[in-house]
Structures are given as C-alpha cells and as structure tokens.
Design a protein around this motif. Structure first.
Motif, PDB file in Angstrom:
ATOM      1  N   LEU A 104       0.845  -1.131   0.130  1.00 59.43           N
ATOM      2  CA  LEU A 104       0.046  -0.089   0.000  1.00 59.43           C
ATOM      3  C   LEU A 104       1.006   1.279  -0.006  1.00 59.43           C
ATOM      4  N   ASP A 105       0.531   2.174  -0.789  1.00 58.59           N
ATOM      5  CA  ASP A 105       1.324   3.587  -0.780  1.00 58.59           C
ATOM      6  C   ASP A 105       1.113   4.163   0.770  1.00 58.59           C
ATOM      7  N   ASP A 106       2.116   4.516   1.381  1.00 59.88           N
ATOM      8  CA  ASP A 106       2.156   5.150   2.700  1.00 59.88           C
ATOM      9  C   ASP A 106       2.398   6.599   2.536  1.00 59.88           C
ATOM     10  N   ASP A 107       3.140   6.897   1.352  1.00 58.23           N
ATOM     11  CA  ASP A 107       3.447   8.260   1.092  1.00 58.23           C
ATOM     12  C   ASP A 107       4.234   8.941   2.204  1.00 58.23           C
ATOM     13  N   GLY A 108       5.087   8.218   2.950  1.00 53.27           N
ATOM     14  CA  GLY A 108       6.007   8.566   4.188  1.00 53.27           C
ATOM     15  C   GLY A 108       5.142   8.815   5.467  1.00 53.27           C
ATOM     16  N   GLN A 109       3.861   8.705   5.433  1.00 53.46           N
ATOM     17  CA  GLN A 109       3.335   8.822   6.590  1.00 53.46           C
ATOM     18  C   GLN A 109       3.820   8.052   7.829  1.00 53.46           C
ATOM     19  N   ALA A 110       3.728   6.721   7.771  1.00 61.49           N
ATOM     20  CA  ALA A 110       4.095   6.018   8.825  1.00 61.49           C
ATOM     21  C   ALA A 110       5.462   5.616   8.608  1.00 61.49           C
ATOM     22  N   LEU A 111       5.928   5.240   7.320  1.00 61.48           N
ATOM     23  CA  LEU A 111       7.438   4.772   7.179  1.00 61.48           C
ATOM     24  C   LEU A 111       8.310   5.914   7.569  1.00 61.48           C
ATOM     25  N   ASP A 112       8.047   7.132   7.403  1.00 61.89           N
ATOM     26  CA  ASP A 112       9.090   8.325   7.710  1.00 61.89           C
ATOM     27  C   ASP A 112       9.273   8.327   9.236  1.00 61.89           C
ATOM     28  N   GLN A 113       8.625   7.804  10.132  1.00 59.86           N
ATOM     29  CA  GLN A 113       8.667   7.806  11.534  1.00 59.86           C
ATOM     30  C   GLN A 113       9.877   6.940  12.023  1.00 59.86           C
ATOM     31  N   PHE A 114      10.247   5.914  11.087  1.00 54.61           N
ATOM     32  CA  PHE A 114      11.367   4.893  11.275  1.00 54.61           C
ATOM     33  C   PHE A 114      12.615   5.256  10.620  1.00 54.61           C
ATOM     34  N   LEU A 115      12.507   5.584   9.300  1.00 54.67           N
ATOM     35  CA  LEU A 115      13.576   6.053   8.111  1.00 54.67           C
ATOM     36  C   LEU A 115      13.541   7.118   7.743  1.00 54.67           C
ATOM     37  N   ARG A 116      14.628   7.871   7.264  1.00 54.52           N
ATOM     38  CA  ARG A 116      14.433   8.809   6.120  1.00 54.52           C
ATOM     39  C   ARG A 116      14.267   8.231   4.623  1.00 54.52           C
ATOM     40  N   LEU A 117      13.055   8.674   4.518  1.00 58.72           N
ATOM     41  CA  LEU A 117      12.920   8.401   2.841  1.00 58.72           C
ATOM     42  C   LEU A 117      13.556   9.043   1.713  1.00 58.72           C
ATOM     43  N   PRO A 118      13.918   8.441   0.795  1.00 54.84           N
ATOM     44  CA  PRO A 118      14.724   8.992  -0.269  1.00 54.84           C
ATOM     45  C   PRO A 118      13.471   9.714  -1.255  1.00 54.84           C
ATOM     46  N   GLY A 119      14.046  10.373  -2.267  1.00 52.11           N
ATOM     47  CA  GLY A 119      13.113  11.126  -2.971  1.00 52.11           C
ATOM     48  C   GLY A 119      12.058  10.480  -3.793  1.00 52.11           C
ATOM     49  N   PRO A 120      11.052  11.415  -4.224  1.00 58.56           N
ATOM     50  CA  PRO A 120       9.777  10.696  -4.773  1.00 58.56           C
ATOM     51  C   PRO A 120      10.049  10.005  -5.995  1.00 58.56           C
ATOM     52  N   ASP A 121      11.142   9.787  -6.676  1.00 58.85           N
ATOM     53  CA  ASP A 121      11.388   8.946  -7.685  1.00 58.85           C
ATOM     54  C   ASP A 121      11.520   7.493  -7.215  1.00 58.85           C
ATOM     55  N   LEU A 122      12.091   7.410  -5.950  1.00 55.63           N
ATOM     56  CA  LEU A 122      12.031   5.984  -5.625  1.00 55.63           C
ATOM     57  C   LEU A 122      10.924   5.553  -4.833  1.00 55.63           C
ATOM     58  N   TRP A 123       9.857   5.476  -5.537  1.00 51.05           N
ATOM     59  CA  TRP A 123       8.303   5.060  -5.216  1.00 51.05           C
ATOM     60  C   TRP A 123       8.311   3.941  -4.269  1.00 51.05           C
ATOM     61  N   TRP A 124       8.850   2.963  -4.436  1.00 53.51           N
ATOM     62  CA  TRP A 124       8.914   1.550  -3.666  1.00 53.51           C
ATOM     63  C   TRP A 124       9.567   1.845  -2.277  1.00 53.51           C
ATOM     64  N   TRP A 125      10.099   2.873  -1.859  1.00 54.59           N
ATOM     65  CA  TRP A 125      10.353   3.130  -0.672  1.00 54.59           C
ATOM     66  C   TRP A 125       9.170   3.849   0.200  1.00 54.59           C
ATOM     67  N   ARG A 126       8.261   4.172  -0.402  1.00 60.36           N
ATOM     68  CA  ARG A 126       6.893   4.742   0.136  1.00 60.36           C
ATOM     69  C   ARG A 126       5.819   3.862   0.330  1.00 60.36           C
TER      70      ARG A 126
END
Length: 59
Positions: free
Chosen positions: A10-32
C-alpha cells in the motif's frame, strides 16, 4: 514485477514509514510502500505509527 509489488503493498506516502527511516526522493516510489498485510513486529510497529493495512488476526 512492479505490478506484483504494487498489488502486495500500500502507498504510505511517508506517513508511517517516515517515523522509522528517512525516505529518499519521490522517484524511488517503492520506498513509500508498506506490506498490505501487516503481521508480526513490523505490522505492530507500522500500525502504531498510523499505517493502515490488513491484520490477519482480525480477519
């Protein structure tokens, strides 16, 4: 492979995941994206951070 990954996550858009790690730029969509089915320690941590997914214990 991208379609299968999108179907299993599911797309998280950095909402939950960003609390655990620094997300890379939007071009790396799979990290979100996080797993659609949230289980175990990862599932509990992501749900506590606001992630929405399926809890197999609640089904």
């Amino acid at each position: 492979m991208d379609a299968r990954y999108r179907a299993a996550t599911l797309d998280d858009d950095g909402q939950a995941l960003d609390q655990f790690l620094r997300l890379p730029g939007p071009d790396l969509w799979w990290w979100r994206r996080h797993p659609r089915i949230l289980t175990g320690d990862l599932g509990r941590a992501l749900r506590s951070a606001g992630a929405i997914g399926t809890d197999p214990d609640m089904a």
